[in-house]
Design an enzyme around this catalytic site. Structure first.
Site, short mmCIF file in Angstrom:
data_model
loop_
_atom_site.label_atom_id
_atom_site.label_comp_id
_atom_site.label_asym_id
_atom_site.label_seq_id
_atom_site.Cartn_x
_atom_site.Cartn_y
_atom_site.Cartn_z
N LYS A 1 5.21 -21.02 -25.21
CA LYS A 1 3.88 -21.66 -24.70
C LYS A 1 2.81 -21.22 -25.05
O LYS A 1 1.70 -21.87 -25.55
CB LYS A 1 3.86 -21.50 -23.02
N TYR B 1 11.12 -22.67 -8.03
CA TYR B 1 11.66 -23.63 -7.48
C TYR B 1 13.37 -23.49 -7.38
O TYR B 1 13.89 -24.70 -6.81
CB TYR B 1 11.47 -25.20 -8.12
N ASP C 1 1.03 -27.61 -16.66
CA ASP C 1 1.28 -26.60 -15.65
C ASP C 1 -0.01 -26.42 -14.66
O ASP C 1 0.15 -26.39 -13.33
CB ASP C 1 1.54 -25.21 -16.19
#
Length: 290
Positions: free
Chosen positions: A76, A232, A112
């Site tokens: 990223k 998650y 994000d």
């Protein structure tokens, strides 16, 4: 070519991305909108490539006709060096997770932060945001910290095992939010801080299937706190389950996963996805053990 007749070829670049549920989330939503949309994971681990190869992969993708890529750990920050243009918020965060390819050029975005901001506003609309403790200051941590401060957090305590990284992150955020107090703390200081804050956000990997358990001692956690998790898989982490049992308001990581996917899908296609439908699909896949 109109949006509805165009076909889309999208990829996800990162370590260990083959099990990711982001590709099927995008593809199912595209099916619902009658789009031709193929989304493929490009796993650096399988390819035996490093983060430094992300630029070469982007270039190859453009040559092969890809429209866009999502970017995840560990690329990223590295990917920014290979982009022609970076959005204002991605520049401020210092991380990119969505790259659009247009006319041979690469345009970087960060969903994000916007995804977590959307999840926070929708899932914890009345959460008190005066003081927040955040665990984890990596790529995702940088984005969610930005989102918290953008939502109005007045004091943010950032904890990370990498003391140099968390100090640098706090200093960077201070340049964008000069009126907020942003304090870097050691992990061993985090449990005591729980007594003083309104909410707790876990942006560390602790809680994932391969990193099970609680990210900190929660003896100071009470029903007055709100608790959010970026993890998650599983959607009900040990932290979320414990917080729920204590009567806390909770925000599971599936909300952020959907939020960032919704925003990325919109950037890639120019269409507005159905967030509720994408959330239902994610929960369906998690329940099926995918």
């Amino acid at each position: 070519m109109s949006t509805l007749t165009q076909s889309y070829l999208v990829g996800l670049i990162g370590d260990g991305v083959l099990p990711s549920l982001t590709p099927p989330m995008h593809e199912r939503e595209a099916d619902a909108q009658s789009l031709r949309y193929l989304y493929r994971p490009i796993d650096l681990t399988v390819l035996q490539r490093g983060a430094q190869d992300v630029g070469e992969l982007l270039k190859s993708g453009a040559e092969l006709g890809f429209n866009a890529f999502n970017i995840t750990h560990p690329c990223k920050q590295v990917v920014i060096d290979y982009l022609d243009e970076v959005s204002e918020n991605a520049t401020a965060i210092g991380a990119v997770n969505t790259v659009i390819i247009k006319d041979g050029k690469f345009y970087g975005h960060n969903t994000d932060a916007s995804g977590f901001g959307w999840a926070l506003a929708g899932g914890l609309p009345e959460a008190k945001l005066d003081k927040v403790l955040q665990l984890g200051a990596g790529g995702a941590g940088a984005a969610v910290a930005f989102a918290l401060l953008d939502a109005g957090v007045k004091e943010l305590f950032l904890s990370d095992p990498d003391t140099a990284r968390v100090a640098e992150r706090a200093a960077e955020l201070k340049t964008h939010f000069p009126h907020a107090a942003i304090v870097a703390i050691r992990p061993d200081e985090a449990p005591a801080r729980l007594a003083d804050v309104d909410g707790l956000l876990n942006a560390s990997p602790i809680g994932m299937h391969h990193h099970p358990g609680l990210p900190l001692d929660i003896s100071n956690l009470t029903s007055r706190h709100w608790v959010a998790d970026c993890v998650y898989r599983p959607v009900d982490t040990a932290l979320i389950l414990a917080a729920r049992d204590l009567g806390c308001q909770v925000l599971d990581g599936g909300n952020m996963a959907v939020g960032q996917a919704v925003d990325a899908f919109g950037i890639i296609t120019g269409l507005t996805p159905d967030a509720g439908r994408m959330r239902a699909h994610l929960l369906e896949m998690l329940e099926a053990g995918l």
